[in-house]
Design a protein around this motif. Structure first.
Motif, PDB file in Angstrom:
ATOM      1  N   ASN A 157       3.468  -4.367   4.416  1.00 50.10           N
ATOM      2  CA  ASN A 157       2.426  -3.627   3.723  1.00 50.10           C
ATOM      3  C   ASN A 157       2.263  -4.168   2.307  1.00 50.10           C
TER       4      ASN A 157
ATOM      5  N   GLN B 132      -6.516  -8.289  13.223  1.00 52.92           N
ATOM      6  CA  GLN B 132      -6.380  -6.848  13.459  1.00 52.92           C
ATOM      7  C   GLN B 132      -4.951  -6.376  13.212  1.00 52.92           C
ATOM      8  N   TRP B 133      -4.012  -7.145  13.720  1.00 51.19           N
ATOM      9  CA  TRP B 133      -2.606  -6.748  13.637  1.00 51.19           C
ATOM     10  C   TRP B 133      -2.131  -6.770  12.183  1.00 51.19           C
TER      11      TRP B 133
ATOM     12  N   ASN C 101      -3.940  -6.409   9.528  1.00 48.65           N
ATOM     13  CA  ASN C 101      -4.579  -5.262   8.887  1.00 48.65           C
ATOM     14  C   ASN C 101      -3.814  -3.987   9.210  1.00 48.65           C
ATOM     15  N   HIS C 102      -3.466  -3.818  10.479  1.00 47.83           N
ATOM     16  CA  HIS C 102      -2.704  -2.646  10.930  1.00 47.83           C
ATOM     17  C   HIS C 102      -1.370  -2.523  10.190  1.00 47.83           C
ATOM     18  N   LEU C 103      -0.782  -3.662   9.840  1.00 49.98           N
ATOM     19  CA  LEU C 103       0.502  -3.674   9.138  1.00 49.98           C
ATOM     20  C   LEU C 103       0.355  -3.421   7.640  1.00 49.98           C
TER      21      LEU C 103
ATOM     22  N   ASN D 235     -12.988  -7.188  13.032  1.00 46.93           N
ATOM     23  CA  ASN D 235     -11.651  -7.271  13.618  1.00 46.93           C
ATOM     24  C   ASN D 235     -10.551  -7.431  12.576  1.00 46.93           C
ATOM     25  N   GLY D 236     -10.735  -6.763  11.442  1.00 52.38           N
ATOM     26  CA  GLY D 236      -9.624  -6.618  10.515  1.00 52.38           C
ATOM     27  C   GLY D 236      -9.665  -7.415   9.239  1.00 52.38           C
TER      28      GLY D 236
ATOM     29  N   VAL E 259       0.892  -2.063  20.621  1.00 47.18           N
ATOM     30  CA  VAL E 259      -0.219  -2.063  19.656  1.00 47.18           C
ATOM     31  C   VAL E 259      -1.562  -2.127  20.364  1.00 47.18           C
TER      32      VAL E 259
ATOM     33  N   SER F 120      -2.141   1.400  22.006  1.00 49.09           N
ATOM     34  CA  SER F 120      -2.469   2.431  21.015  1.00 49.09           C
ATOM     35  C   SER F 120      -3.900   2.313  20.502  1.00 49.09           C
TER      36      SER F 120
ATOM     37  N   ALA G 142      -4.689   0.084  18.244  1.00 48.34           N
ATOM     38  CA  ALA G 142      -4.629  -0.526  16.914  1.00 48.34           C
ATOM     39  C   ALA G 142      -5.110  -1.972  16.953  1.00 48.34           C
ATOM     40  N   VAL G 143      -4.860  -2.660  18.057  1.00 44.83           N
ATOM     41  CA  VAL G 143      -5.330  -4.035  18.265  1.00 44.83           C
ATOM     42  C   VAL G 143      -6.120  -4.061  19.565  1.00 44.83           C
TER      43      VAL G 143
END
Length: 323
Positions: free
Chosen positions: A138, A157-158, A160-162, A182-183, A284, A287, A289-290
């Motif tokens: 993060n 995407q991943w 961004n999710h992190l 896509n992020g 992921v 869920s 998220a991705v």
């Protein structure tokens, strides 16, 4: 006999021949999989052109999904009817094939065949890049080249999710829009803009903790100039050609940088690692998220056409072949 696409002599897309091949009963430790979908990757292009030499003839294709239709002696984890997916070098461009049990994984009910075929190699690549090669945290700032491509869309995407700030390079305005969807927080049109200068501008001179580069020759050594001191340069592909030998001293001159050239097959060599990585990927994706955008589908018999589209930069996201 089953239908398959083989390469007898390296060359252009025309080197892909659709033909009958013999398929014996699964040997001990093998599982026969009837393919429902096969992923298309630049790795297949490298195999077809001879950039990654292999003994010919070969059946390209390194990721696929389908159903178990037979098992060999000693197979304990799978049985007829199981939904499965895998990553394995060669053999994917076929209606059916025998796969070593150790590379297969069971497919969760929530993930369909096309999604699985579009994400096994690319999704597991994103997993090791972001969670193992350099563990994105993060607050990090990351640069992802070819952010609208197969790996790029998933990795953006991943990341961004992190919680990372994601900068992506792309080749067109349409691809920039896709990358943002896509992020990517920022996109750079590399054909029109100096990506090194734009990264410095976006980050107010702070630059990035990590650069993920699947492009290769065209983006090196510029990628190094996008890194802050002690940053990590991760070269994982050669879409524009391989990076040639360079003076390692340049890493010191540019800020005591780290540079690595990892491969997925090293990271999944141990079955325990493969299963852990798949669990992370399936979680992921499951869920939401991705998301895995399968943007185009070709018939297996039209593999040459699919390769032309991929090499012509006409594709985004994941492309699959269906038998």
């Amino acid at each position: 006999m089953v239908k398959a696409v083989r390469v007898h002599k390296v060359g252009g897309p025309e080197a892909l021949t659709y033909e009958d091949v013999e398929l014996p009963h699964p040997a001990a430790g093998e599982v026969r999989v009837k393919h429902r979908a096969v992923g298309l990757n630049f790795l297949d292009v490298y195999d077809r052109t001879g950039l990654y030499p292999a003994p010919l003839p070969i059946i390209p294709g390194s990721e696929a999904s389908g159903d178990v239709v037979a098992v060999g002696e000693g197979v304990t984890e799978f049985r007829k009817g199981d939904r499965v997916a895998y990553v394995a070098r060669y053999g994917g461009y076929a209606e059916e094939r025998n796969v070593p049990e150790k590379v297969l994984v069971k497919l969760p009910d929530a993930i369909d065949y096309e999604t699985a075929a579009g994400m096994m190699l690319k999704g597991l690549t994103a997993q090791y890049l972001l969670r193992r090669t350099y563990r994105v945290q993060n607050g990090d700032t990351v640069l992802i080249h070819a952010a609208a491509g197969g790996v790029g869309v998933i990795a953006s995407q991943w990341a961004n999710h992190l919680g990372a700030t994601v900068i992506g390079t792309v080749g067109s305005a349409d691809k920039a829009e896709l990358a943002r969807q896509n992020g990517c927080h920022h996109t750079i049109l590399y054909r029109e803009e100096d990506f090194v200068a734009r990264v410095a501008e976006i980050t107010k001179g702070e630059k990035c903790q990590v650069v993920y580069d699947g492009v290769g020759k065209a983006t090196f050594p510029g990628s190094l100039d996008c890194l802050r001191p002690l940053g990590m340069f991760v070269s994982f592909g050669s879409a524009s050609g391989p990076i040639e030998a360079f003076n390692i001293g340049i890493l010191g001159q540019k800020g005591s940088l780290f540079a690595t050239r990892p491969t997925l097959f090293t990271y999944i060599a141990k079955r325990s690692d493969l299963l852990t990585m798949c669990e992370d990927l399936f979680a992921v994706v499951g869920s939401g998220a991705v998301k895995i955008p399968v943007t185009r589908t070709f018939k297996l018999a039209d593999a040459a056409e699919a390769h032309r589209a991929l090499e012509g930069r006409e594709t985004t996201g994941s492309i699959v072949l269906t038998p």
